[in-house]
Write a protein that holds these residues in place. Sequence first.
Motif, PDB file in Angstrom:
ATOM      1  N   ARG A 114     -13.463   9.449 -30.895  1.00 60.92           N
ATOM      2  CA  ARG A 114     -12.571  10.408 -30.246  1.00 60.92           C
ATOM      3  C   ARG A 114     -12.964  11.842 -30.588  1.00 60.92           C
ATOM      4  O   ARG A 114     -13.103  12.188 -31.761  1.00 60.92           O
ATOM      5  N   VAL A 115     -13.112  12.643 -29.535  1.00 58.42           N
ATOM      6  CA  VAL A 115     -13.491  14.051 -29.674  1.00 58.42           C
ATOM      7  C   VAL A 115     -12.406  14.928 -29.078  1.00 58.42           C
ATOM      8  O   VAL A 115     -12.007  14.730 -27.916  1.00 58.42           O
ATOM      9  N   PHE A 116     -11.919  15.877 -29.854  1.00 53.88           N
ATOM     10  CA  PHE A 116     -10.972  16.867 -29.343  1.00 53.88           C
ATOM     11  C   PHE A 116     -11.775  18.040 -28.777  1.00 53.88           C
ATOM     12  O   PHE A 116     -12.598  18.633 -29.469  1.00 53.88           O
ATOM     13  N   GLU A 117     -11.530  18.359 -27.499  1.00 54.27           N
ATOM     14  CA  GLU A 117     -12.232  19.479 -26.864  1.00 54.27           C
ATOM     15  C   GLU A 117     -11.508  20.790 -27.193  1.00 54.27           C
ATOM     16  O   GLU A 117     -10.505  21.124 -26.560  1.00 54.27           O
ATOM     17  N   ARG A 118     -12.029  21.502 -28.161  1.00 50.00           N
ATOM     18  CA  ARG A 118     -11.382  22.754 -28.542  1.00 50.00           C
ATOM     19  C   ARG A 118     -11.579  23.830 -27.472  1.00 50.00           C
ATOM     20  O   ARG A 118     -10.687  24.634 -27.199  1.00 50.00           O
ATOM     21  N   SER A 134      -3.795  19.703 -33.141  1.00 49.29           N
ATOM     22  CA  SER A 134      -2.611  19.451 -33.945  1.00 49.29           C
ATOM     23  C   SER A 134      -2.997  18.883 -35.311  1.00 49.29           C
ATOM     24  O   SER A 134      -3.923  18.062 -35.420  1.00 49.29           O
ATOM     25  N   PRO A 135      -2.288  19.284 -36.369  1.00 50.82           N
ATOM     26  CA  PRO A 135      -2.573  18.712 -37.687  1.00 50.82           C
ATOM     27  C   PRO A 135      -2.278  17.216 -37.754  1.00 50.82           C
ATOM     28  O   PRO A 135      -2.766  16.524 -38.644  1.00 50.82           O
ATOM     29  N   PHE A 136      -1.481  16.695 -36.813  1.00 46.85           N
ATOM     30  CA  PHE A 136      -1.200  15.268 -36.781  1.00 46.85           C
ATOM     31  C   PHE A 136      -2.285  14.486 -36.047  1.00 46.85           C
ATOM     32  O   PHE A 136      -2.337  13.256 -36.121  1.00 46.85           O
ATOM     33  N   LEU A 137      -3.155  15.207 -35.348  1.00 47.90           N
ATOM     34  CA  LEU A 137      -4.275  14.600 -34.639  1.00 47.90           C
ATOM     35  C   LEU A 137      -5.595  14.801 -35.378  1.00 47.90           C
ATOM     36  O   LEU A 137      -6.490  13.953 -35.308  1.00 47.90           O
ATOM     37  N   ALA A 138      -5.700  15.898 -36.100  1.00 51.85           N
ATOM     38  CA  ALA A 138      -6.961  16.306 -36.726  1.00 51.85           C
ATOM     39  C   ALA A 138      -7.614  15.233 -37.601  1.00 51.85           C
ATOM     40  O   ALA A 138      -8.845  15.123 -37.608  1.00 51.85           O
ATOM     41  N   PRO A 139      -6.871  14.403 -38.360  1.00 52.05           N
ATOM     42  CA  PRO A 139      -7.542  13.394 -39.190  1.00 52.05           C
ATOM     43  C   PRO A 139      -8.208  12.273 -38.410  1.00 52.05           C
ATOM     44  O   PRO A 139      -8.906  11.444 -39.004  1.00 52.05           O
ATOM     45  N   PHE A 140      -8.001  12.245 -37.083  1.00 51.60           N
ATOM     46  CA  PHE A 140      -8.473  11.113 -36.293  1.00 51.60           C
ATOM     47  C   PHE A 140      -9.399  11.516 -35.145  1.00 51.60           C
ATOM     48  O   PHE A 140      -9.660  10.704 -34.255  1.00 51.60           O
ATOM     49  N   VAL A 141      -9.891  12.753 -35.158  1.00 52.66           N
ATOM     50  CA  VAL A 141     -10.775  13.226 -34.087  1.00 52.66           C
ATOM     51  C   VAL A 141     -11.830  14.157 -34.666  1.00 52.66           C
ATOM     52  O   VAL A 141     -11.675  14.696 -35.764  1.00 52.66           O
ATOM     53  N   TRP A 142     -12.895  14.355 -33.907  1.00 55.44           N
ATOM     54  CA  TRP A 142     -13.847  15.421 -34.183  1.00 55.44           C
ATOM     55  C   TRP A 142     -13.354  16.643 -33.419  1.00 55.44           C
ATOM     56  O   TRP A 142     -13.354  16.655 -32.195  1.00 55.44           O
ATOM     57  N   ASP A 143     -12.904  17.653 -34.128  1.00 52.51           N
ATOM     58  CA  ASP A 143     -12.459  18.911 -33.519  1.00 52.51           C
ATOM     59  C   ASP A 143     -13.719  19.704 -33.192  1.00 52.51           C
ATOM     60  O   ASP A 143     -14.238  20.455 -34.011  1.00 52.51           O
ATOM     61  N   CYS A 144     -14.212  19.503 -31.970  1.00 50.36           N
ATOM     62  CA  CYS A 144     -15.532  20.009 -31.582  1.00 50.36           C
ATOM     63  C   CYS A 144     -15.446  21.449 -31.079  1.00 50.36           C
ATOM     64  O   CYS A 144     -14.656  21.765 -30.188  1.00 50.36           O
ATOM     65  N   ARG A 145     -16.258  22.328 -31.622  1.00 45.06           N
ATOM     66  CA  ARG A 145     -16.134  23.756 -31.343  1.00 45.06           C
ATOM     67  C   ARG A 145     -16.917  24.226 -30.126  1.00 45.06           C
ATOM     68  O   ARG A 145     -16.816  25.389 -29.748  1.00 45.06           O
ATOM     69  N   TRP A 146     -17.703  23.344 -29.487  1.00 45.59           N
ATOM     70  CA  TRP A 146     -18.514  23.761 -28.338  1.00 45.59           C
ATOM     71  C   TRP A 146     -17.881  23.316 -27.017  1.00 45.59           C
ATOM     72  O   TRP A 146     -17.302  22.230 -26.936  1.00 45.59           O
ATOM     73  N   PRO A 147     -18.005  24.105 -25.970  1.00 42.91           N
ATOM     74  CA  PRO A 147     -17.681  23.590 -24.626  1.00 42.91           C
ATOM     75  C   PRO A 147     -18.662  22.473 -24.277  1.00 42.91           C
ATOM     76  O   PRO A 147     -19.867  22.602 -24.526  1.00 42.91           O
ATOM     77  N   LEU A 148     -18.171  21.380 -23.730  1.00 38.23           N
ATOM     78  CA  LEU A 148     -19.007  20.214 -23.488  1.00 38.23           C
ATOM     79  C   LEU A 148     -19.021  19.864 -22.011  1.00 38.23           C
ATOM     80  O   LEU A 148     -17.995  19.933 -21.327  1.00 38.23           O
ATOM     81  N   ASP A 149     -20.194  19.467 -21.532  1.00 38.83           N
ATOM     82  CA  ASP A 149     -20.361  19.033 -20.151  1.00 38.83           C
ATOM     83  C   ASP A 149     -20.200  17.519 -20.099  1.00 38.83           C
ATOM     84  O   ASP A 149     -21.083  16.773 -20.534  1.00 38.83           O
ATOM     85  N   PHE A 150     -19.060  17.077 -19.561  1.00 41.08           N
ATOM     86  CA  PHE A 150     -18.733  15.650 -19.541  1.00 41.08           C
ATOM     87  C   PHE A 150     -19.767  14.841 -18.762  1.00 41.08           C
ATOM     88  O   PHE A 150     -20.192  13.763 -19.202  1.00 41.08           O
ATOM     89  N   GLU A 151     -20.189  15.323 -17.606  1.00 48.81           N
ATOM     90  CA  GLU A 151     -21.117  14.562 -16.765  1.00 48.81           C
ATOM     91  C   GLU A 151     -22.461  14.362 -17.452  1.00 48.81           C
ATOM     92  O   GLU A 151     -23.058  13.283 -17.363  1.00 48.81           O
ATOM     93  N   LEU A 152     -22.944  15.389 -18.149  1.00 49.80           N
ATOM     94  CA  LEU A 152     -24.214  15.245 -18.867  1.00 49.80           C
ATOM     95  C   LEU A 152     -24.092  14.215 -19.991  1.00 49.80           C
ATOM     96  O   LEU A 152     -25.008  13.410 -20.218  1.00 49.80           O
ATOM     97  N   MET A 153     -22.962  14.231 -20.686  1.00 49.44           N
ATOM     98  CA  MET A 153     -22.753  13.252 -21.756  1.00 49.44           C
ATOM     99  C   MET A 153     -22.671  11.838 -21.199  1.00 49.44           C
ATOM    100  O   MET A 153     -23.191  10.887 -21.806  1.00 49.44           O
ATOM    101  N   GLN A 154     -22.056  11.691 -20.039  1.00 51.41           N
ATOM    102  CA  GLN A 154     -21.974  10.378 -19.400  1.00 51.41           C
ATOM    103  C   GLN A 154     -23.368   9.892 -19.007  1.00 51.41           C
ATOM    104  O   GLN A 154     -23.710   8.719 -19.203  1.00 51.41           O
TER     105      GLN A 154
END
Length: 281
Positions: A114-118, A134-154
């Motif tokens: 799971r990746v959080f899109e910051r 959220s601090p209640f979500l942070a322990p369970f995701v990568w709080d990723c600091r870059w804008p990500l292109d979903f289609e390229l990742m797919q």
Amino acid sequence: MAHWKLTISYDGSSFHGWQIQPNGLPTVQAAFSEAIHHLTGESVQPQGSGRTDAGVHALAQVISFPLNGALPPTNFLRALNRVLPQSIRVLQAELVPESFHARHSARGKTYEYRVFERRVRQQPGQPAAELVCSPFLAPFVWDCRWPLDFELMQQASRQVLGTHDFTSFAASDPDKSLREDGQRSGPNPVKTIDRSEWTREDGLLIYRVHGTGFLHHMVRNLVGTFVDVGRGAILPDEIPTILAARNRTAAGPTAPARGLFLKQVDYEAQAPQAGKLEGES
């Protein structure tokens, strides 16, 4: 002698992985050994379907072990959940044939990352809006600091479907021994992946992968490489070249442990056994 199979779930944040550590650090296996001894007086080391690393979570890990005493599954499940830490729950308890082994009998596994899109770009060419995890979500995701292109990742995720040598995505293992031919021994790096895809769900980017087996850090290294694709550091069609290199330095970074979940373990159908209980987490 009774042979047990438990399906368990845990928050790995406070554990140093699954396997018991010689230095006595808290692990999930140690927690179960202590709980079983407390309830039955028997000393066992439950075997897991896999060794999750420090900080990795499980939605449905499977463990197995024998006990001399006979216990009703309903009572055993409830008793374990009373004495285990709150971060570990037994979801299901059942009696299985002696031949069953949580790891050796496994036929496939599903992992979820799971990746959080910051930073989310609403329109092409526009600055990305910055969100707060959220601090209640942070322990369970990568709080990723870059804008990500979903289609390229797919596109990149599809490149690992099939049977490949995944050496480039495996952690360097210092425990491997040097053979006479100069090669290092270790797990077979050839694995078959039949599901590898990204989805967007509830504000998260979620990567799901299913295969016959996985190498140490393999899923986290795949995710780290796909995120490099998403942020524009490498191209999707470079993934086959990375695979062919069979060298860890060819792939991207290792994604943080906190975003990884063991989601499911597959086994061949077994004859029904007396005493099976599905419990609530």
